[in-house]
Design an enzyme around this catalytic site. Structure first.
Site: not given
Length: 666
Positions: A111, A113, A115, A222, A309, A403, A406, A421, A427
């Site tokens: 089938e 697919k 979207d 489907y 895909k 980081c 922070c 971090c 943070c």
């Protein structure tokens, strides 16, 4: 003829005209005649309100306003699909199937697919009663009023189909309709919509169903989900659904071998651009419903289906800069900031660079011209660098050392692809991220509290951890930006209700690294309380089925951090479920401890899911495939011949449904 008979006759006549126009594309009357009959039905219904029917053709024009979409739990979970990107992936998938159910006579359905936005439609006694978005697969938003406006969707089904069922499908916006909508928006001086998929999805959450009715949405179906045993194959069930009015695309094809599947994929990879709607691949399913049941599901996807895909679209653009994002666990993700470029229907400005190794491998540098595609046509990623266009003054990328939030020095442990971090409790993105994870649907599912609000609460100094949520008051919340008394009340009520969430979800909500939804269920079932779990040593943890060294070490690290134990103590004091409830424990025994069961066939006293739950509630383990480790095979009607042969060959006891019931009732 009575008024009731006249109304019912008009309804049925208009349903047939709707079907011929929107599904068959073969109208038998003109628009004026249709509108005349519809106007007559509206007049008769208004004069006779006691004969109101929510599934009347007159209700498709919408008009109902939904201010808050109710969350609804799916009766049958809506799983996502595993993806494949090559012929080799499909061949490997077939081998995995054959290993479980044998090699004889497996046919497949192919089938396209679609979207769009996934939807689950519930019918009772052949009448449409509810529509729920996919959501997280376990629960979604009820959008019944909006879905009722889609004219290609039948609201009443004839009796020669199953009575009670769910219909799975995709709400799409055909390309022609999308382009017409955009032409009108441009004429009106409005910004055009970006792509059909997002526009279709956004349409489902419009509050005014009359606005939804104006959009040319369509519904392609489907899958039929039902407990009735009327159809032996997926293909037959869809053909039957098509005959009673559902819009099942004619492109669905039956394939008798994986070679025929591959031929279908290759053909549509070329032809897909001629379709009236967008598609991004092919869904392949084992056709036999009996084999589907034998194959079952992993924690995330059905084993009997896979999505192929199509190759993603690629474009080139310039990498303008690299920034770094901090996740809730402290993981650092480098992000490419790109010169805006159109890709697969959207404007792409950013792409993930994954980690330092990926940057080094591709030698990605600021100023480079890069090739970008959408991984699975969802998340943009950089594929390669166009070295011929590299600037002469280009410099190699130096990965961040501190980081970005922070300024704490980053760490990276051996064998880990990511930098982290370590400032877990100081943070800001980590604090916000952990709370957002805690309140999410699959965790504490707190209504009235979203990600932006969490960030606002943190900035205002009202929360620094998820435990702080349980000390919030309405008076603290009302003064905040975009807050009112009603929204503050809803938030406090949602937080209070979360105290009823079962232990396995609370455990997942805690955000222990590597403890996902499935692992949390296993740990909750085994240890039964947070105290027992956090007291367990590495050896005890690793002894639990499917718990490895990495997960065990992460749990120990969490348990040994004083701030975490303090959080747990606070959560206990607020009344959260940090142990399996007495009600759940009352239904659990160790009668089947150490036993591995394979369930196969059709059962009559219990559903397959009830049977599997009974095994787990009594300490047993359910496996999808027979091996030397299998203790018993519970065989129903039409058990797969390959499983029967394998069980007999290994000398594994084959018991009936009644044998199993007697076993747990002893």
């Amino acid at each position: 003829m009575t008024i009731k008979e006249k109304i019912e006759g008009l309804r049925e006549e208009l349903r047939q005209h709707n079907y011929r126009y929107y599904v068959l594309d073969n109208p038998s009357i003109d628009d004026f005649e249709f509108d005349t009959k519809l106007s007559e039905l509206i007049r008769l219904e208004e004069a006779n309100p006691e004969l109101f029917d929510p599934n009347s053709p007159t209700q498709r024009v919408g008009g109902g306003v939904t201010k808050n979409f109710v969350t609804s739990v799916h009766k049958n979970r809506m799983y996502s699909l595993d993806n494949s990107y090559s012929k080799e992936d499909l061949l490997d998938w077939e081998k995995r199937i054959q290993k479980i159910v044998g090699t004889a006579g497996i046919s497949y359905t192919c089938e396209l697919k679609y979207d769009g936005a996934s939807i689950n439609l519930t019918y009772e006694n052949g009448r449409f009663v509810k529509a729920v978005t996919r959501g997280d697969g376990v629960q979604g938003d009820e959008v019944t009023a909006n879905i009722r406006t889609i004219k290609s969707l039948p609201l009443v089904i004839s009796e020669d189909f199953v009575k009670d069922f769910e219909m799975r499908g995709e709400i799409i916006l055909p390309i022609a309709g999308f382009e017409k909508m955009n032409e009108e928006r441009v004429v009106n001086g409005e910004e055009p919509y970006r792509n059909p998929r997002n526009t279709a999805s956004g349409s489902l959450k419009l509050q005014d169903s009359a606005e939804v009715a104006k959009r040319p949405l369509d519904c392609l179906l489907y899958q039929v989900v039902t407990d009735e045993r009327k159809y032996d194959t997926h293909y037959d069930s869809l053909l039957a659904a098509q005959k009673v009015g559902f819009k099942v695309p004619d492109t669905i094809t039956l394939a008798n071998s994986i070679e025929e599947v591959i031929a279908f994929v290759e053909a549509w990879d070329e032809k897909r651009h001629d379709l009236p709607y967008e598609t991004d691949g092919v869904v392949i399913k084992v056709n036999s419903i009996q084999l589907q049941e034998e194959l079952g599901f992993t924690s995330k996807a059905p084993r009997w289906a896979i999505a192929y895909k199509f190759k993603a679209e690629q474009v080139t653009t310039v990498l303008e800069s690299i920034s770094y994002q901090v996740g809730r666990t402290g993981a650092i993700t480098p992000v490419a900031n790109l010169a805006p470029v159109h890709l697969a229907g959207t404007v792409v400005k950013r792409a993930s660079l994954h980690n330092a190794d990926q940057i080094e491998k591709l030698d990605i540098r600021v100023g480079d011209t890069v090739y970008v595609e959408k991984g699975g046509e969802i998340i943009p990623k950089i594929i390669k660098v166009e070295l011929a266009k590299r600037p002469l003054d280009s410099k190699a990328t130096a990965y961040a050392t501190h980081c970005p939030e922070c300024d704490t020095e980053l760490v990276r442990t051996d064998g880990d692809a990511k930098h982290y971090c370590p400032n877990e409790f100081g943070c800001a993105p980590q604090i916000t991220g952990r709370i957002q994870h805690f309140i999410s649907r699959k965790a504490m599912d707190i209504d009235g509290l979203g990600g932006e609000t969490v960030d606002l609460l943190r900035k205002e100094g009202l929360v620094t951890s998820y435990a702080d949520l349980y000390e919030l008051t309405k008076e603290q919340i009302i003064p905040l930006d975009r807050m009112a008394e009603k929204s503050a009340q809803n938030m406090i009520a949602g937080i209070e209700k979360s105290k009823e969430i079962p232990f396995e979800k609370v455990l997942f909500a805690l955000g222990i690294r590597f403890v996902g939804e499935t692992v949390a269920k296993k740990l909750a079932k085994h240890f039964k309380s947070i105290d027992a779990l956090l007291a367990a040593d590495i050896e005890t943890l690793v002894a639990v089925d499917e718990i490895g060294e990495r997960i065990a070490q992460s749990i120990r690290a969490f348990a040994e951090e004083p701030s975490n134990t303090a959080l747990i103590t606070r959560l206990k004091s607020y009344g959260l479920q940090l142990q399996v409830s007495e009600e759940s424990l009352a239904n659990q025994t160790d009668k089947l401890a150490g036993s591995v069961f394979v369930v196969s066939g059709v059962f009559h006293q219990m559903s397959r899911n009830e049977l599997k739950k009974a095994i787990e509630d009594n300490g047993g383990k359910v496996s999808s495939s027979i091996s030397k480790k299998t203790t018993y095979v519970v065989a129903g009607d039409n058990m797969g011949p390959s499983k029967l042969t394998k069980a007999e060959g290994l000398g594994i006891p084959i018991i009936s449904e009644q044998d199993f019931i007697d076993m747990i009732n002893q």
